[in-house]
Design a protein around this motif. Structure first.
Motif, short mmCIF file in Angstrom:
data_model
loop_
_atom_site.label_atom_id
_atom_site.label_comp_id
_atom_site.label_asym_id
_atom_site.label_seq_id
_atom_site.Cartn_x
_atom_site.Cartn_y
_atom_site.Cartn_z
N VAL B 129 6.15 0.32 -3.73
CA VAL B 129 6.22 1.52 -2.88
C VAL B 129 5.90 2.76 -3.70
N THR B 130 5.49 3.79 -2.99
CA THR B 130 5.39 5.11 -3.60
C THR B 130 6.51 5.94 -2.98
N SER B 131 7.08 6.85 -3.75
CA SER B 131 8.27 7.56 -3.26
C SER B 131 7.91 8.74 -2.39
N VAL B 132 8.61 8.85 -1.27
CA VAL B 132 8.35 9.94 -0.33
C VAL B 132 9.61 10.68 0.13
N GLU B 150 -2.54 11.81 -5.16
CA GLU B 150 -2.09 11.55 -6.53
C GLU B 150 -1.10 10.40 -6.56
N ARG B 151 -0.25 10.35 -5.53
CA ARG B 151 0.76 9.30 -5.45
C ARG B 151 0.07 7.92 -5.43
N TYR B 152 -0.97 7.81 -4.64
CA TYR B 152 -1.67 6.52 -4.56
C TYR B 152 -2.54 6.26 -5.79
N ALA B 153 -3.08 7.33 -6.38
CA ALA B 153 -3.86 7.14 -7.61
C ALA B 153 -2.95 6.57 -8.70
N ARG B 154 -1.74 7.12 -8.78
CA ARG B 154 -0.78 6.61 -9.76
C ARG B 154 -0.38 5.17 -9.44
N ALA B 155 -0.15 4.91 -8.15
CA ALA B 155 0.24 3.55 -7.74
C ALA B 155 -0.84 2.54 -8.11
N GLU B 156 -2.08 2.93 -7.89
CA GLU B 156 -3.22 2.05 -8.19
C GLU B 156 -3.21 1.66 -9.68
N GLU B 157 -3.09 2.67 -10.51
CA GLU B 157 -3.08 2.42 -11.96
C GLU B 157 -1.85 1.62 -12.38
N VAL B 159 -0.05 -0.55 -10.64
CA VAL B 159 -0.14 -1.97 -10.28
C VAL B 159 -1.12 -2.67 -11.21
N ASP B 160 -2.23 -2.03 -11.51
CA ASP B 160 -3.18 -2.62 -12.47
C ASP B 160 -2.51 -2.87 -13.81
N ALA B 161 -1.72 -1.90 -14.25
CA ALA B 161 -1.07 -2.02 -15.56
C ALA B 161 -0.02 -3.13 -15.55
N VAL B 162 0.75 -3.21 -14.48
CA VAL B 162 1.78 -4.26 -14.40
C VAL B 162 1.14 -5.64 -14.39
N THR B 225 -5.07 5.31 3.38
CA THR B 225 -5.00 5.09 1.94
C THR B 225 -4.09 3.92 1.63
N GLY B 226 -2.95 3.89 2.30
CA GLY B 226 -1.99 2.83 2.07
C GLY B 226 -2.54 1.47 2.44
N ARG B 227 -3.31 1.42 3.51
CA ARG B 227 -3.86 0.15 3.95
C ARG B 227 -4.92 -0.35 2.97
N ALA B 228 -5.74 0.58 2.46
CA ALA B 228 -6.75 0.20 1.47
C ALA B 228 -6.05 -0.31 0.21
N PHE B 229 -4.96 0.35 -0.16
CA PHE B 229 -4.18 -0.06 -1.32
C PHE B 229 -3.61 -1.46 -1.10
N ALA B 230 -3.03 -1.66 0.08
CA ALA B 230 -2.46 -2.97 0.42
C ALA B 230 -3.54 -4.04 0.40
N ALA B 231 -4.71 -3.69 0.88
CA ALA B 231 -5.80 -4.67 0.94
C ALA B 231 -6.28 -5.06 -0.46
N ARG B 232 -6.20 -4.13 -1.39
CA ARG B 232 -6.61 -4.46 -2.76
C ARG B 232 -5.56 -5.29 -3.48
N HIS B 233 -4.28 -4.98 -3.24
CA HIS B 233 -3.23 -5.56 -4.09
C HIS B 233 -2.24 -6.46 -3.38
#
Lengths: 445, 442
Positions: B129-132, B150-157, B159-162, B225-233
């Protein structure tokens, strides 16, 4: 003033999955996957609980050290260990009395996150959590947390000081009696029983309140191992259970008295600080058997690893190019644990040791006690009665054998002497240790 | 559409129920009771439910004391410690922890999940999750949230890092050869050296590769944005469509996003939220719903909408008047939009809207709940459901004893635990061997 010495000594087990000795994982009796085998851990901790140990303690490092790969490939714990808070929470579900002390770094954590995790562990365990506060050691840890190098020594102790203050404040977010859970009226907690923190300091801004009720112990027990000046200052102000590495009785006594004095100057009672020197124990019914067991454990230590351990404590230096039969060269101090570096140089100079001699010395650290149950008990009793120890941080070089032997042989001997409890009297770690439950900062006085 | 797999059920875990007033009619004060948490997890495991899922917010969950002090949202277990305790008390049920990418460090989260995966023998999942919630930012030194982008850009990185950290260690990196004294095969481990705008971590991870290779990634992104994120990860996607039409639209959009991310619909599982209010008759179920809603204090009703919409103050607002126009905000956009359109379309009052938001869902007999599940499953919008029991223990008992047998009769569900959560879900395990690393990184 009444005598402050507790009547009974305390026992805390340093649990290292692969055994306390660097070669311990190679022992024939050690499970191959000990580092991640939670079933094995649970069996060992149940044994400790059956013996009424005060607590089990998990050390930690937030990285694989970037030491020489030839050393790293031959060791277990730093490569392959469960994370302390998850492990202790798992232990909490299958034990009911033993204290659960986890190491966590103030340098690479946020106070809200850690205060919350320890409060959660304290609730899950019904009051058995303890936090070994560390400021972290090595640059490899910094690099896992987005920093190029480790926070400077002074900065990380100021950060630790502020961190603890924030944690205390967050744990007091709710009054002990804030939650009323009145189903009839629909009131879960009293509105005047919750407190924001609104902390703003050099390192942290934290609004609070914490999202969990005040821990059963008020605060988890604070353990600390301050050795440098800054570390001792922190331990004197905050530490309730003090780990020390002193290997000689006079050093341990001096350290204990200094820390009690520091606690007193910080306005704390001498009863609120307990000294736990470390001791590694190999015990057997006869001295010959104990020496034989110990020899078999030390034989498991690869010579390159022994040298690597020395390199590590000197701040990750490289000793491979030096003459092993020459003197220990002096390197410039690194940002790592200052006190460890100083101790090694002091010993080497005092006794004029070569590198080889020093490495051999490491094999039998001075705080290793090898002997019969009576001999081990004599040692513990001597330190305890001298005032150098309120309890011991016991490490077991190879598992499960040395742990089983301690529980089966030393614990009964200590009981015969009236030095150790027959069974738990309380349920919380504070009760085991005889430490007071801190009142909330918001409690009406 | 024929189902090849049985449905999966996750349980949104809280010892005193999910409805905002659920704690008043059962398990009162149980939110921090470890014994009840273990009892429930064992009950769900004995019933064959796929996983327990611990939601999370890194602050108290509500800004207004008048309402907060009447809910369980001010005091709850931290997910990793709770799930580790449950891991030791169970053997097969999945354990899904929510952890935010906004206020954590990648190394810490990678390590905790790897540790939980080892402790549980391969049952860990991560709900990314990203915090809201505004209060969260203030607990971590910030005046406000990261903006949406920015929240999703950070989330993207993050998840990649984890994932990258989990993949620093090969499955067979540790020969642990007692004879030679070699614990680590150096070829089986590599640093990560991730350096990004938001996340930097060197690695490698200081623990064996998780039993599942990578713990299962759960995601609930609903905005574009969230759906694209979910679709990637995401491997399991939580969704909260309010009706079948919305669920169909969501699934179609997700399939497009999956295609854009180079993934197939079969690579993910979609679990809509289901909050069943179950009675032995329709009338009894409706009575239960009315009883639960009747236990909601007016202040709780006002704030439940306010806290979900953000940037508006309903203090003193007439609960029985229509909802006013609301400003756009930096909160979870999809949720606010959904609330607004719902209220507008149906001309709802604040009270009517709040009640829908408070935790009730499908109301009826076990058969009726099973009908709902069957309809959604046959429509291809649900591979499983994320269950939110309004109150406990009765809500869980009614589902386990009433709905599950009915679903089994209909061939929609059967107990189907695999050795790991991945196996239960029928998801492929990402393997990584020393040989792989030697090949790609000679």
């Amino acid at each position: 003033m009444t005598a402050r010495r507790p009547r009974r000594l305390h026992l805390n087990a340093i649990y290292s999955a692969a055994g306390g000795a660097l070669g311990g994982w190679r022992h024939p009796d050690a499970p191959a996957r000990a580092g991640v085998d939670v079933g094995f851990v649970l069996r060992q901790v149940r044994r400790l609980e059956d013996a009424a140990f005060d607590a089990v303690f998990i050390a930690d490092l937030l990285a694989v050290p970037d030491s020489n790969p030839e050393v790293i490939e031959k060791v277990a714990t730093v490569n392959d260990s469960l994370e302390p808070l998850t492990l202790l929470a798992a232990i909490s579900a299958v034990t009911s009395r033993i204290g659960l002390i986890g190491t966590a770094s103030t340098t690479y954590s946020q106070p809200y996150t850690l205060a919350r995790a320890f409060a959660s562990l304290d609730h899950l365990s019904r009051g058995r959590a303890g936090w070994n506060v560390v400021t972290s050691l090595i640059d490899a840890e910094a690099r896992n947390y987005g920093a190029g190098s480790h926070l400077a020594h002074g900065d990380r102790y100021r950060r630790a000081e502020e961190f603890l203050g924030v944690a205390y404040g967050l744990w007091d977010s709710f009054d002990d009696d804030a939650f009323v859970w009145d189903a009839a009226s629909g009131r879960a907690f009293r509105e005047d029983g919750i407190h924001r923190l609104d902390h703003a300091g050099e390192f942290f801004r934290v609004a609070g309140p914490l999202n969990i009720a005040r821990p059963p112990q008020g605060r988890p027990v604070i353990a600390q191992a301050g050795a440098s000046e800054a570390g001792r200052a922190l331990a004197g102000r905050h530490g309730e259970l003090i780990f020390s590495g002193a290997s000689r009785l006079d050093d341990a006594l001096e350290y204990a008295n200094e820390l009690r004095d520091r606690a007193g100057r910080a306005g704390r009672s001498a009863d609120d600080i307990l000294l736990f020197p470390g001791v590694s124990v190999v015990v057997a019914p006869t001295r010959a058997e104990a020496e034989d067991r110990f020899a078999r454990i030390t034989a498991l230590l690869h010579p390159r690893v022994a040298l690597g351990d020395l390199e590590y404590w000197l701040g990750n230096v490289d000793l491979t190019g030096y003459d092993y039969d020459g003197p220990l060269p002096e390197f410039s101090r690194t940002n790592q644990s200052h006190s460890q570096q100083q101790r090694i140089y002091d010993t080497a100079r005092r006794e004029n040791l070569t590198i080889r001699q020093f490495v051999q010395r490491q094999l039998r650290a001075e705080n290793t006690v090898v002997g019969t149950p009576a001999e081990v008990a004599d040692h513990l009793q001597e330190w305890f009665e001298a005032g150098a120890a309120d309890g011991f941080n016991v490490s077991f070089p190879a598992l499960p054998g040395t742990l089983e032997a301690f529980v089966d042989l030393v614990v009964p001997e200590l009981r015969r002497r009236g030095l150790f409890r027959e069974a738990y009297h309380g349920t919380t770690l504070r009760e085991h240790l005889g430490l007071p439950r801190p009142p909330s900062a918001h409690a009406t006085r | 559409m024929t189902r090849t797999r049985p449905l999966d059920f996750g349980v949104l875990f809280g010892p005193s129920g999910h409805h905002l007033a659920g704690w008043r009619r059962g398990n009162t004060g149980a939110e921090l009771d470890p014994g009840e948490a273990v009892r429930l997890a064992r009950q769900f495991e004995a019933a064959g439910l796929t996983a327990v899922f611990v939601a999370d917010v890194v602050s108290v969950w509500g800004e207004h004391l008048d309402s907060l002090s009447r809910t369980t949202r001010a005091s709850y277990f931290e997910p990793f410690t709770l799930l580790s305790a449950l891991a030791a008390a169970t053997e097969r049920i999945g354990l899904i922890a929510t952890a935010t990418t906004s206020y954590n460090e990648a190394f810490t989260i990678a390590r905790k999940l790897a540790s939980l995966d080892h402790i549980s023998g391969g049952r860990a999942g991560w709900n990314v999750v990203t915090s809201v919630v505004p209060l969260e930012a203030a607990n971590f030194g910030r005046d406000g949230h990261y903006g949406h982008t920015e929240r999703y850009a950070r989330a993207e990185e993050f998840v990649d890092a984890v994932r990258g950290l989990w993949n620093t260690v090969a499955d067979d990196a540790f020969p642990r050869d007692k004879e030679s004294g070699i614990y680590l095969d150096r070829r089986g481990r590599r640093p990560l050296d991730h350096r990004g705008a938001h996340v930097s971590t060197a690695g490698p991870l200081n623990i064996s590769r998780p039993p599942q290779g990578n713990p299962v990634i759960f995601q609930a992104g609903a905005s574009e944005t969230g759906r694209a994120f979910a679709a990637r990860h995401g491997e399991v996607i939580f969704a909260a469509p309010r009706d079948l039409a919305e669920a169909l639209a969501y699934r179609a959009g997700l399939d497009d996003a999956l295609a854009a991310a180079g993934r197939a619909p079969a690579d993910v599982r979609v679990w809509p939220l289901l909050a069943p209010v179950i009675g032995s008759t329709e009338a009894e179920a409706e009575r239960l719903r009315d009883e639960l809603n009747g236990l909601l204090h007016d202040d709780v009703l006002r704030r439940v909408v306010q806290d979900n919409v953000g940037d508006v103050d309903f203090t003193g607002f007439d609960l029985d008047a229509p909802l006013p126009e609301l400003p756009a905000s930096n909160r979870s956009r999809s949720r606010a939009a959904s609330i607004l359109s719902l209220a507008r379309e149906e001309g709802l009052t604040l009270r009517e809207l709040a009640v829908r938001w408070a935790g009730g869902g499908v109301v009826g007999t076990p058969e009726r709940v099973a009908d709902h599940i069957e309809r959604w499953a046959q429509a291809g919008v649900a591979d499983g459901f994320n269950l939110a029991f309004p109150s406990l223990p009765d809500g869980a008992d009614a589902f386990v004893d009433g709905v599950l047998p009915e679903l089994e009769r209909r061939g929609l569900w059967r107990p189907h635990y695999g050795g790991t959560l991945r196996e239960t879900l029928g998801l492929e395990r990402p393997g990584l061997t020393v040989a792989d690393l030697v090949r790609t990184n000679p």
